[in-house]
Design an enzyme around this catalytic site. Structure first.
Site, mmCIF file in Angstrom:
data_model
loop_
_atom_site.group_PDB
_atom_site.id
_atom_site.type_symbol
_atom_site.label_atom_id
_atom_site.label_comp_id
_atom_site.label_asym_id
_atom_site.label_seq_id
_atom_site.Cartn_x
_atom_site.Cartn_y
_atom_site.Cartn_z
ATOM 1 N N MET A 21 3.301 9.816 -3.775
ATOM 2 C CA MET A 21 3.274 9.659 -2.323
ATOM 3 C C MET A 21 4.050 8.436 -1.818
ATOM 4 O O MET A 21 3.764 7.913 -0.749
ATOM 5 C CB MET A 21 1.821 9.637 -1.831
ATOM 6 C CG MET A 21 1.044 10.904 -2.202
ATOM 7 S SD MET A 21 1.877 12.474 -1.814
ATOM 8 C CE MET A 21 1.379 12.678 -0.104
ATOM 9 N N ARG A 22 5.017 7.977 -2.585
ATOM 10 C CA ARG A 22 5.907 6.908 -2.076
ATOM 11 C C ARG A 22 7.339 7.422 -2.047
ATOM 12 O O ARG A 22 7.703 8.314 -2.830
ATOM 13 C CB ARG A 22 5.828 5.654 -2.940
ATOM 14 C CG ARG A 22 4.460 5.010 -2.855
ATOM 15 C CD ARG A 22 4.384 3.713 -3.612
ATOM 16 N NE ARG A 22 2.989 3.367 -3.828
ATOM 17 C CZ ARG A 22 2.417 2.219 -3.470
ATOM 18 N NH1 ARG A 22 3.119 1.282 -2.891
ATOM 19 N NH2 ARG A 22 1.140 2.008 -3.696
ATOM 20 N N ARG A 54 0.824 -1.226 0.000
ATOM 21 C CA ARG A 54 0.000 0.000 0.000
ATOM 22 C C ARG A 54 0.851 1.266 0.000
ATOM 23 O O ARG A 54 0.524 2.258 -0.646
ATOM 24 C CB ARG A 54 -0.913 0.022 1.230
ATOM 25 C CG ARG A 54 -2.248 -0.657 0.987
ATOM 26 C CD ARG A 54 -3.080 -0.586 2.255
ATOM 27 N NE ARG A 54 -3.532 0.784 2.545
ATOM 28 C CZ ARG A 54 -4.642 1.296 2.053
ATOM 29 N NH1 ARG A 54 -5.415 0.589 1.271
ATOM 30 N NH2 ARG A 54 -5.004 2.528 2.370
ATOM 31 N N GLU A 65 1.757 26.539 -6.508
ATOM 32 C CA GLU A 65 2.467 25.362 -7.049
ATOM 33 C C GLU A 65 2.455 25.364 -8.569
ATOM 34 O O GLU A 65 3.469 25.060 -9.206
ATOM 35 C CB GLU A 65 1.807 24.063 -6.562
ATOM 36 C CG GLU A 65 2.026 23.755 -5.108
ATOM 37 C CD GLU A 65 1.535 22.364 -4.728
ATOM 38 O OE1 GLU A 65 2.121 21.774 -3.821
ATOM 39 O OE2 GLU A 65 0.564 21.867 -5.331
ATOM 40 N N HIS A 115 6.357 20.192 -2.895
ATOM 41 C CA HIS A 115 5.754 19.883 -1.590
ATOM 42 C C HIS A 115 5.019 21.127 -1.072
ATOM 43 O O HIS A 115 5.560 22.233 -1.123
ATOM 44 C CB HIS A 115 6.833 19.448 -0.600
ATOM 45 C CG HIS A 115 6.255 19.041 0.712
ATOM 46 N ND1 HIS A 115 5.625 17.812 0.885
ATOM 47 C CD2 HIS A 115 6.155 19.689 1.891
ATOM 48 C CE1 HIS A 115 5.180 17.735 2.129
ATOM 49 N NE2 HIS A 115 5.482 18.859 2.756
HETATM 50 C C1 GAR Z 1 0.313 18.750 -4.349
HETATM 51 O O1 GAR Z 1 -0.214 19.702 -3.468
HETATM 52 C C2 GAR Z 1 1.738 18.373 -3.979
HETATM 53 O O2 GAR Z 1 2.455 19.447 -3.472
HETATM 54 C C3 GAR Z 1 1.509 17.315 -2.912
HETATM 55 O O3 GAR Z 1 0.443 16.545 -3.431
HETATM 56 C C4 GAR Z 1 -0.429 17.411 -4.193
HETATM 57 C C5 GAR Z 1 -0.669 16.739 -5.539
HETATM 58 O O4 GAR Z 1 -1.613 17.462 -6.285
HETATM 59 N N1 GAR Z 1 2.700 16.539 -2.693
HETATM 60 C C6 GAR Z 1 3.119 16.126 -1.487
HETATM 61 O O5 GAR Z 1 2.501 16.318 -0.462
HETATM 62 C C7 GAR Z 1 4.458 15.394 -1.493
HETATM 63 N N2 GAR Z 1 4.907 15.127 -0.178
HETATM 64 P P1 GAR Z 1 -1.830 17.161 -7.845
HETATM 65 O O6 GAR Z 1 -2.005 15.644 -8.007
HETATM 66 O O7 GAR Z 1 -3.094 17.886 -8.185
HETATM 67 O O8 GAR Z 1 -0.634 17.669 -8.600
#
Ligand code: GAR
Length: 190
Positions: free
Chosen positions: A91-92, A62, A175, A110
């Protein structure tokens, strides 16, 4: 600059990268998109654009990203000619096989001012900690969780009436500007 993008979710950051390429503000091409979730919308966004999009086989784990899966991803990315790997909501934890295949060539975005609030749902962590500001960070990936040299960072004030949703939405607006700009910065530095 040929890009490979890895994501686990909706892929709005992939979309921002594609939009910047279309607008001519980022001289790059996304040649492959990979996700550890077969249903992640990031795969659909890629397919809609005719970009090869594949599911990463994490052998039923998972959260873990086993070495064999990382090695398989590295060879898929190499096979596609990727020069820079962009983690976009992936997320891995990336480890040796991928890091060694792309030394200093893996970026992550991030939603916090790292080193503050690494890990999951960083915007919620910031709210719960009573922080008055947060932001987002693009950094080079090393073996830690959301660690490695910062490429670009932007601050954002947390408003008194912010909810988790409103704060994450405002961070994502940043972002979507910051990630293409950071990729362009890395691309022109090499
Ligand atoms: C984003 O906010 C990114 O910064 C975060 O996941 C989201 C993905 O959004 N990443 C993390 O937390 C990494 N540790 P998206 O799928 O719409 O691009």
């Amino acid at each position: 600059m040929l890009l490979g993008v890895l994501g686990s979710g909706s892929g709005s950051n992939l979309q921002a990268i594609l939009d910047a390429i279309d607008a001519g503000t980022l001289d790059a091409k996304v040649v492959i998109v990979l996700s550890d979730h077969p249903d992640a919308y990031i795969l659909e966004r890629a397919r809609l654009r005719g970009i090869p999009a594949h599911v990463i086989d994490c052998h039923g784990f998972r959260n873990k990203f086993p070495d064999e899966a990382q090695a398989a991803v590295a060879s898929q990315l190499k096979g596609a000619g990727v020069e820079l790997v962009c983690l976009a909501g992936f997320m891995r934890l990336v480890k040796a096989p991928l890091l060694h295949a792309f030394p200093n060539r893996i970026l992550n975005i991030h939603p916090s001012l790292l080193p503050a609030f690494p890990g999951i749902a960083a915007w919620k962590q910031a709210l719960e900690a009573g922080a008055t500001e947060t932001g987002c960070t693009v950094h080079q990936v090393d073996a830690g969780m959301d660690t490695g040299p910062v490429v670009m960072q932007e601050k954002l004030a947390i408003l008194p009436d912010d909810t988790a949703e409103s704060l994450h939405a405002r961070i994502q607006e940043i972002e979507h500007r910051l990630y293409p700009a950071a990729i362009a910065k890395i691309a022109t530095a090499n």
